[in-house]
Design a protein around this motif. Structure first.
Motif, PDB file in Angstrom:
ATOM      1  N   ILE A 108      -3.338   5.692   8.125  1.00 53.02           N
ATOM      2  CA  ILE A 108      -2.433   4.567   8.366  1.00 53.02           C
ATOM      3  C   ILE A 108      -3.228   3.317   8.729  1.00 53.02           C
ATOM      4  CG2 ILE A 108      -0.636   3.691   9.926  1.00 53.02           C
ATOM      5  CD1 ILE A 108       0.432   6.593  10.048  1.00 53.02           C
ATOM      6  N   LYS A 109      -4.233   3.468   9.588  1.00 50.90           N
ATOM      7  CA  LYS A 109      -5.059   2.328   9.977  1.00 50.90           C
ATOM      8  C   LYS A 109      -5.829   1.770   8.778  1.00 50.90           C
ATOM      9  CE  LYS A 109      -5.697   3.599  14.845  1.00 50.90           C
ATOM     10  NZ  LYS A 109      -6.673   4.015  15.892  1.00 50.90           N
ATOM     11  N   ASN A 110      -6.304   2.660   7.911  1.00 56.30           N
ATOM     12  CA  ASN A 110      -7.024   2.203   6.721  1.00 56.30           C
ATOM     13  C   ASN A 110      -6.111   1.407   5.787  1.00 56.30           C
ATOM     14  OD1 ASN A 110      -9.387   3.410   7.594  1.00 56.30           O
ATOM     15  ND2 ASN A 110      -9.100   5.268   6.384  1.00 56.30           N
ATOM     16  N   ARG A 145      -3.491  -0.313   6.724  1.00 55.57           N
ATOM     17  CA  ARG A 145      -3.238  -1.608   7.356  1.00 55.57           C
ATOM     18  C   ARG A 145      -4.423  -2.557   7.155  1.00 55.57           C
ATOM     19  NH1 ARG A 145       1.046  -4.106   7.902  1.00 55.57           N
ATOM     20  NH2 ARG A 145       1.974  -2.136   8.620  1.00 55.57           N
ATOM     21  N   THR A 146      -5.625  -2.014   7.222  1.00 52.38           N
ATOM     22  CA  THR A 146      -6.816  -2.828   6.966  1.00 52.38           C
ATOM     23  C   THR A 146      -6.776  -3.407   5.558  1.00 52.38           C
ATOM     24  OG1 THR A 146      -8.167  -1.548   8.520  1.00 52.38           O
ATOM     25  CG2 THR A 146      -9.341  -2.789   6.815  1.00 52.38           C
ATOM     26  N   ALA A 147      -6.346  -2.579   4.591  1.00 49.42           N
ATOM     27  CA  ALA A 147      -6.242  -3.050   3.204  1.00 49.42           C
ATOM     28  C   ALA A 147      -5.189  -4.147   3.078  1.00 49.42           C
ATOM     29  CB  ALA A 147      -5.915  -1.883   2.281  1.00 49.42           C
ATOM     30  N   LEU A 148      -4.072  -4.011   3.774  1.00 48.80           N
ATOM     31  CA  LEU A 148      -3.032  -5.040   3.725  1.00 48.80           C
ATOM     32  C   LEU A 148      -3.515  -6.353   4.333  1.00 48.80           C
ATOM     33  CD1 LEU A 148       0.130  -2.932   4.667  1.00 48.80           C
ATOM     34  CD2 LEU A 148      -0.316  -4.036   2.469  1.00 48.80           C
ATOM     35  N   ASP A 149      -4.300  -6.272   5.388  1.00 51.00           N
ATOM     36  CA  ASP A 149      -4.783  -7.473   6.074  1.00 51.00           C
ATOM     37  C   ASP A 149      -5.959  -8.138   5.366  1.00 51.00           C
ATOM     38  OD1 ASP A 149      -2.878  -7.221   8.051  1.00 51.00           O
ATOM     39  OD2 ASP A 149      -4.197  -6.124   9.424  1.00 51.00           O
ATOM     40  N   ARG A 150      -6.592  -7.393   4.450  1.00 50.09           N
ATOM     41  CA  ARG A 150      -7.756  -7.942   3.748  1.00 50.09           C
ATOM     42  C   ARG A 150      -7.381  -9.206   2.970  1.00 50.09           C
ATOM     43  NH1 ARG A 150      -9.312  -3.302   1.008  1.00 50.09           N
ATOM     44  NH2 ARG A 150     -10.235  -2.589   2.957  1.00 50.09           N
ATOM     45  N   ASP A 151      -8.336 -10.069   2.729  1.00 49.68           N
ATOM     46  CA  ASP A 151      -8.115 -11.345   2.018  1.00 49.68           C
ATOM     47  C   ASP A 151      -7.091 -12.209   2.746  1.00 49.68           C
ATOM     48  OD1 ASP A 151      -9.798 -11.031  -0.434  1.00 49.68           O
ATOM     49  OD2 ASP A 151      -8.491  -9.319  -0.755  1.00 49.68           O
ATOM     50  N   ASN A 152      -7.154 -12.182   4.095  1.00 49.57           N
ATOM     51  CA  ASN A 152      -6.235 -12.957   4.924  1.00 49.57           C
ATOM     52  C   ASN A 152      -4.773 -12.606   4.654  1.00 49.57           C
ATOM     53  OD1 ASN A 152      -8.268 -14.529   6.281  1.00 49.57           O
ATOM     54  ND2 ASN A 152      -8.492 -15.741   4.407  1.00 49.57           N
ATOM     55  N   GLY A 153      -4.553 -11.345   4.287  1.00 54.74           N
ATOM     56  CA  GLY A 153      -3.193 -10.883   4.044  1.00 54.74           C
ATOM     57  C   GLY A 153      -2.648 -11.236   2.679  1.00 54.74           C
ATOM     58  N   GLU A 196       0.857  -1.183   0.000  1.00 58.15           N
ATOM     59  CA  GLU A 196       0.000   0.000   0.000  1.00 58.15           C
ATOM     60  C   GLU A 196       0.893   1.232   0.000  1.00 58.15           C
ATOM     61  OE1 GLU A 196      -3.552   0.696   0.267  1.00 58.15           O
ATOM     62  OE2 GLU A 196      -3.550  -1.306  -0.622  1.00 58.15           O
ATOM     63  N   SER A 197       0.455   2.282  -0.674  1.00 54.62           N
ATOM     64  CA  SER A 197       1.201   3.546  -0.651  1.00 54.62           C
ATOM     65  C   SER A 197       0.253   4.693  -0.337  1.00 54.62           C
ATOM     66  CB  SER A 197       1.905   3.798  -1.989  1.00 54.62           C
ATOM     67  OG  SER A 197       0.971   4.064  -3.021  1.00 54.62           O
ATOM     68  N   LYS A 198       0.753   5.656   0.429  1.00 54.39           N
ATOM     69  CA  LYS A 198      -0.014   6.843   0.776  1.00 54.39           C
ATOM     70  C   LYS A 198       0.891   8.066   0.642  1.00 54.39           C
ATOM     71  CE  LYS A 198      -3.761   4.590   1.857  1.00 54.39           C
ATOM     72  NZ  LYS A 198      -4.947   4.665   0.968  1.00 54.39           N
ATOM     73  N   SER A 199       0.367   9.091   0.008  1.00 48.52           N
ATOM     74  CA  SER A 199       1.087  10.346  -0.156  1.00 48.52           C
ATOM     75  C   SER A 199       0.217  11.476   0.375  1.00 48.52           C
ATOM     76  CB  SER A 199       1.409  10.578  -1.637  1.00 48.52           C
ATOM     77  OG  SER A 199       1.935  11.869  -1.849  1.00 48.52           O
ATOM     78  N   ALA A 200       0.744  12.226   1.351  1.00 47.90           N
ATOM     79  CA  ALA A 200      -0.028  13.307   1.958  1.00 47.90           C
ATOM     80  C   ALA A 200       0.897  14.271   2.668  1.00 47.90           C
ATOM     81  CB  ALA A 200      -1.045  12.755   2.953  1.00 47.90           C
ATOM     82  N   SER A 201       0.561  15.551   2.623  1.00 43.51           N
ATOM     83  CA  SER A 201       1.339  16.524   3.390  1.00 43.51           C
ATOM     84  C   SER A 201       1.260  16.208   4.872  1.00 43.51           C
ATOM     85  CB  SER A 201       0.817  17.947   3.135  1.00 43.51           C
ATOM     86  OG  SER A 201       1.071  18.343   1.811  1.00 43.51           O
ATOM     87  N   ASN A 202       0.053  15.887   5.328  1.00 41.13           N
ATOM     88  CA  ASN A 202      -0.162  15.587   6.739  1.00 41.13           C
ATOM     89  C   ASN A 202      -0.838  14.230   6.840  1.00 41.13           C
ATOM     90  OD1 ASN A 202      -0.374  15.777   9.501  1.00 41.13           O
ATOM     91  ND2 ASN A 202      -2.177  17.104   9.457  1.00 41.13           N
ATOM     92  N   LEU A 203      -0.048  13.181   6.972  1.00 43.38           N
ATOM     93  CA  LEU A 203      -0.584  11.831   7.031  1.00 43.38           C
ATOM     94  C   LEU A 203      -1.153  11.559   8.413  1.00 43.38           C
ATOM     95  CD1 LEU A 203      -0.768   9.187   5.286  1.00 43.38           C
ATOM     96  CD2 LEU A 203       1.254   8.422   6.554  1.00 43.38           C
ATOM     97  N   SER A 204      -2.419  11.152   8.454  1.00 46.60           N
ATOM     98  CA  SER A 204      -3.088  10.940   9.737  1.00 46.60           C
ATOM     99  C   SER A 204      -2.998   9.486  10.166  1.00 46.60           C
ATOM    100  CB  SER A 204      -4.563  11.347   9.633  1.00 46.60           C
ATOM    101  OG  SER A 204      -5.267  10.438   8.802  1.00 46.60           O
ATOM    102  N   ASN A 205      -3.220   9.268  11.450  1.00 47.86           N
ATOM    103  CA  ASN A 205      -3.244   7.906  11.974  1.00 47.86           C
ATOM    104  C   ASN A 205      -4.405   7.114  11.392  1.00 47.86           C
ATOM    105  OD1 ASN A 205      -2.212   5.834  13.598  1.00 47.86           O
ATOM    106  ND2 ASN A 205      -3.611   6.320  15.273  1.00 47.86           N
ATOM    107  N   THR A 206      -5.512   7.787  11.097  1.00 47.25           N
ATOM    108  CA  THR A 206      -6.660   7.118  10.489  1.00 47.25           C
ATOM    109  C   THR A 206      -6.297   6.550   9.123  1.00 47.25           C
ATOM    110  OG1 THR A 206      -8.241   8.534  11.645  1.00 47.25           O
ATOM    111  CG2 THR A 206      -9.021   7.424   9.656  1.00 47.25           C
TER     112      THR A 206
END
Length: 258
Positions: free
Chosen positions: A148-150, A152-160, A136-146
């Motif tokens: 990051i959690k989203n 991680r949810t995507a990475l864990d989806r489909d049993n990882g 997963e990749s995220k690009s943001a001036s101000n990256l929020s913890n929310t």
């Protein structure tokens, strides 16, 4: 040689099978890699050989117009695309995986984000066989913890596991290639069908490009991540995040011959 060799300083925090890569720009190096970076960005939207063919048959002006039609124009789309581009380049540079298909070439709308895993790395290990990297990749001036959690949810989806339709997308493109690519495409289709790879052969990677400092959030997320597989988080800190993106896309379609 990768742009990362001269552009960034990398520090690593290792905790068993979990690694945090802390990447910061080396002062004064951005101008040195600017030209190479633009070539890299172009290559993610179209094969450089095909761009050269457009120049040959259409001329510089019309070839530039064709490339411009592929490029996103909004700040949001450019930010997301550049994050994915740098994530792809970085995991090939630092983690030993190949990303055989440049996904952005297949977007059905230049301002739209592609669905599925942001990047999938592939490695053929002599002892372990096929290994995959789900990213997963995220690009943001101000990256929020929310955010990051989203991710991680995507990475864990489909049993990882890598998303089936994302693997099939890659497999289908590979099936049109060389004999070696055809064989790899068949391996990926087999994995979709039988899901035989154990967790230690499907790693996770989370790439972030930010202006703020999300390291406390990333450390907490990494510590809580699934320990049955190798986990890597990367933060590329760009203090002038939006300006950097604008600079990277400035005149990107310009192919020369004024």
């Amino acid at each position: 040689m990768s742009i990362f060799n001269t552009w960034i300083d990398r520090q690593e925090e290792l905790n068993n099978r979990k690694t945090l890569h802390i990447c910061t720009e080396i002062a004064g190096t951005r101008s040195r890699i600017a030209g190479d970076l633009q070539e890299i960005i172009r290559s993610h939207y179209n094969d450089l050989a095909l761009i050269a063919d457009d120049i040959k048959h259409l001329g510089y002006k019309n070839a530039s117009a064709v490339l411009k039609a592929r490029l996103p124009q909004t700040r949001r789309a450019r930010s997301g695309d550049l994050g994915e581009i740098l994530a792809t380049e970085y995991i090939e540079y630092a983690l030993g995986y190949e990303v055989p298909i440049r996904r952005l070439r297949y977007k059905d709308g230049r301002e739209m984000a592609l669905r599925g895993d942001d990047f999938i790395g592939i490695r053929r290990d002599n002892q372990m066989g096929l290994m995959l990297l789900k990213g997963e990749s995220k690009s943001a001036s101000n990256l929020s913890n929310t955010t990051i959690k989203n991710a991680r949810t995507a990475l864990d989806r489909d049993n990882g596991r890598c998303t089936p339709h994302a693997l099939l997308f890659i497999a289908d493109r590979l099936m049109d290639g060389s004999a070696t690519q055809l064989e790899l495409g068949r391996l990926l289709k087999t994995e979709v069908a039988v899901q035989s790879l154990p967790p230690n052969r499907i790693e996770h990677a989370f790439f972030t490009m930010t202006a703020n400092n999300p390291l406390p959030f990333l450390r907490a997320d990494l510590n809580a991540a699934d320990g049955t597989r190798r986990q890597t988080s990367i933060n590329l800190n760009i203090t002038d995040h939006q300006d950097f993106i604008a600079e990277s896309y400035n005149n990107l379609e310009h192919l020369g011959n004024d």
